[in-house]
Write an enzyme that holds these catalytic residues in place. Structure first.
Site, PDB file in Angstrom:
ATOM      1  N   TYR A 168       0.815  -1.217   0.000  1.00  0.00           N
ATOM      2  CA  TYR A 168       0.000   0.000   0.000  1.00  0.00           C
ATOM      3  C   TYR A 168       0.850   1.270   0.000  1.00  0.00           C
ATOM      4  O   TYR A 168       0.376   2.326  -0.391  1.00  0.00           O
ATOM      5  CB  TYR A 168      -0.876   0.046   1.256  1.00  0.00           C
ATOM      6  CG  TYR A 168      -2.088  -0.842   1.225  1.00  0.00           C
ATOM      7  CD1 TYR A 168      -1.973  -2.222   1.113  1.00  0.00           C
ATOM      8  CD2 TYR A 168      -3.356  -0.296   1.337  1.00  0.00           C
ATOM      9  CE1 TYR A 168      -3.098  -3.031   1.114  1.00  0.00           C
ATOM     10  CE2 TYR A 168      -4.481  -1.103   1.335  1.00  0.00           C
ATOM     11  CZ  TYR A 168      -4.343  -2.469   1.227  1.00  0.00           C
ATOM     12  OH  TYR A 168      -5.456  -3.264   1.235  1.00  0.00           O
ATOM     13  N   ASP A 216      -2.301 -18.692   0.804  1.00  0.00           N
ATOM     14  CA  ASP A 216      -3.313 -19.396   0.005  1.00  0.00           C
ATOM     15  C   ASP A 216      -3.978 -20.500   0.827  1.00  0.00           C
ATOM     16  O   ASP A 216      -5.202 -20.653   0.845  1.00  0.00           O
ATOM     17  CB  ASP A 216      -2.738 -19.919  -1.327  1.00  0.00           C
ATOM     18  CG  ASP A 216      -1.339 -20.528  -1.198  1.00  0.00           C
ATOM     19  OD1 ASP A 216      -0.792 -20.558  -0.075  1.00  0.00           O
ATOM     20  OD2 ASP A 216      -0.798 -20.987  -2.223  1.00  0.00           O
ATOM     21  N   LYS A 274       3.774 -15.408   2.541  1.00  0.00           N
ATOM     22  CA  LYS A 274       3.951 -16.098   1.258  1.00  0.00           C
ATOM     23  C   LYS A 274       5.455 -16.313   1.088  1.00  0.00           C
ATOM     24  O   LYS A 274       6.088 -15.861   0.119  1.00  0.00           O
ATOM     25  CB  LYS A 274       3.347 -15.230   0.138  1.00  0.00           C
ATOM     26  CG  LYS A 274       3.275 -15.912  -1.220  1.00  0.00           C
ATOM     27  CD  LYS A 274       2.200 -16.985  -1.332  1.00  0.00           C
ATOM     28  CE  LYS A 274       2.287 -17.701  -2.663  1.00  0.00           C
ATOM     29  NZ  LYS A 274       1.392 -18.866  -2.762  1.00  0.00           N
ATOM     30  N   ASP A 287      -6.067  -7.466   4.758  1.00  0.00           N
ATOM     31  CA  ASP A 287      -7.259  -6.842   4.165  1.00  0.00           C
ATOM     32  C   ASP A 287      -8.162  -7.914   3.572  1.00  0.00           C
ATOM     33  O   ASP A 287      -9.366  -7.982   3.855  1.00  0.00           O
ATOM     34  CB  ASP A 287      -6.810  -5.857   3.076  1.00  0.00           C
ATOM     35  CG  ASP A 287      -7.991  -5.234   2.356  1.00  0.00           C
ATOM     36  OD1 ASP A 287      -8.949  -4.835   3.043  1.00  0.00           O
ATOM     37  OD2 ASP A 287      -7.958  -5.151   1.110  1.00  0.00           O
ATOM     38  N   ASP A 318     -12.020  -9.660   5.166  1.00  0.00           N
ATOM     39  CA  ASP A 318     -13.325  -9.689   4.469  1.00  0.00           C
ATOM     40  C   ASP A 318     -13.794 -11.137   4.332  1.00  0.00           C
ATOM     41  O   ASP A 318     -14.969 -11.438   4.506  1.00  0.00           O
ATOM     42  CB  ASP A 318     -13.222  -9.068   3.064  1.00  0.00           C
ATOM     43  CG  ASP A 318     -13.572  -7.578   3.048  1.00  0.00           C
ATOM     44  OD1 ASP A 318     -13.274  -6.894   4.051  1.00  0.00           O
ATOM     45  OD2 ASP A 318     -14.139  -7.101   2.039  1.00  0.00           O
TER      46      ASP A 318
END
Ligand SMILES: NC(=O)c1ccc[n+]([C@@H]2O[C@H](COP(=O)([O-])OP(=O)(O)OC[C@H]3O[C@@H](n4cnc5c(N)ncnc54)[C@H](O)[C@@H]3O)[C@@H](O)[C@H]2O)c1
Ligand SMILES: CC(C)[C@H](C(=O)O)[C@@H](O)C(=O)O
Ligand SMILES: [Mg+2]
Length: 366
Positions: free
Chosen positions: A141, A219, A187, A243, A247
């Site tokens: 970001y 993942d 990751k 983020d 959700d």
């Protein structure tokens, strides 16, 4: 106690759910004899329209002069084609960075009364109580360079040791107060930043022998989050993974509108907001679920103001209204009593004030 709170309602349903949260806190003020002074500031799309920038100086000043920040949500189609520096979301990133709100707490709890409406099987969602700890001021970001032209687009994923350390330490500290388990999501099979992340998690873990920890690739974590969510206690991860996973985790509760969050600076100063966005598809209809915003206000009471009893009163009122079978529009067609945003807010306030009446009757006899 008197507290001054900067209120950044933002855009779309951000305004509706923030109004709900301040109304609930006013009722807490009446019950527990506190005074909340609300000071409105512009942020996001409305700020772009009225002040020419998504985070005006005036808003920063209001926040600096306040004890905490309550935020709705920003964004919407009206600003989708604006240049990057005039996007509402840019204002949100700027305020997080300006106030060094590097630790973002996103609790995910399955309410018993909503288990039947979770898209997950009841036995999968039952007992879920996890805390997603998201790094909020680093990673993709904020990395430079960041640009695109017609031929090429670049985003940069940078993490400095210190940025990783502070959020990981926060996660282990929280785990100590909870069920002593940390899942660090990365990751590391591909990303260099994740390799450093993993190394630092191992270093920090040495100082917390009582906390069990594991590494999980993002993942696989995305899969396990909805197949075996009760296995998670504290989940710590970098900005973008956090983020997306939060959700996803909201599905366990039945709605994105249920999840609150707290974004904290090292000295405890905080900004509180639901995790959802401005929901342009339902904005202005008085149907948004205000519970994520109301529970964010409860997090503010507890974390910024040390008002534990008051925070519990809000949470208890929410739980009790849900147990009475009430819900907002996104839960329609499942045999529950559907309320508008304002009606849901009033029900929660009634619960809080019922207790006030009970307190008064009791004190008259003592
Ligand atoms: N913190 C923030 O300010 C924030 C967070 C996420 C998205 N956004 C912005 O919001 C805008 C819309 O994004 P989006 O549509 O992808 O995500 P969104 O979170 O706004 O909405 C996703 C879906 O969830 C539903 N939903 C969200 N909150 C709800 C609530 N409280 N009650 C009932 N239903 C709810 C919406 O109706 C929509 O169908 C974009 O501009 C995005 O950048 C802002
Ligand atoms: C609007 C966007 C910049 C923001 C984020 O990605 O952090 C939002 O999705 C959130 O979860 O708060
Ligand atoms: Mg998000």
């Amino acid at each position: 106690m008197k507290k001054r709170v900067a209120v950044l309602r933002g855009d779309g349903i951000g305004k509706e759910v923030t109004d709900a949260a301040t109304a609930v806190l006013d009722s807490i003020g009446r019950r527990f004899h506190h005074e909340f002074e609300w000071v409105n500031g512009l942020l996001g799309g409305e700020a772009v329209d009225k002040a020419g920038q998504p985070l005006p100086e005036e808003t920063i000043k209001i926040c600096e002069e306040s004890d905490a920040i309550l935020l709705g949500a920003v964004g919407g189609p009206a600003w989708d084609n604006h240049p990057s520096h005039l996007r509402p979301e840019r204002g949100l990133l700027q305020i997080r960075k300006h106030f060094e709100l590097s630790v973002n707490l996103r609790p995910v709890q399955a309410f018993k009364s909503l288990l039947a409406v979770s898209p997950l099987k009841e036995e999968v969602a039952e007992g879920v109580d996890m805390m997603i700890v998201r790094e909020l001021t680093g990673g993709l970001y904020f990395g430079e360079p960041s640009f695109h032209d017609n031929e090429k687009a670049v985003d940069t994923l940078v993490y400095a040791r210190e940025e990783i350390e502070r959020v990981v330490i926060h996660a282990f500290e929280l785990a100590k107060q909870r069920r002593n388990k940390v899942t660090s999501v990365d990751k590391a099979n591909v990303l260099e930043s994740s390799k450093l992340w993993r190394k630092i998690v191992e270093e920090v873990a040495e100082n917390y022998p009582e906390v069990e920890y594991e590494h999980m690739l993002v993942d696989a974590a995305a899969m396990k989050l909805i197949t075996y969510p009760a296995a998670f206690d504290v989940v710590v991860t970098e900005n973008m993974f956090g983020d997306i996973l939060s959700d996803e985790a909201s599905v366990i509760t039945g709605s994105l509108g249920m999840l609150p969050s707290a974004s904290l600076r090292a000295d405890g100063f905080g900004m509180y907001e639901p995790i959802h966005g401005s929901a342009p598809d339902i904005a202005g209809q008085n149907i948004a679920n205000p519970i994520g915003a109301i529970l964010s206000a409860a997090m503010m009471l507890r974390s910024s103001f040390g008002m534990e009893q008051e925070a519990s009163a809000v949470e208890k009122a929410v739980k009790s209204v849900l147990e009475d079978g009430y819900c907002t529009n996104e839960f329609k067609n499942i045999g529950r009593k559907v309320l508008s945003t304002r009606e849901m807010t009033e029900k929660i306030i009634n619960e809080i004030e019922c207790e006030l009446i009970a307190d008064n009757i009791l004190s008259a006899y003592v």
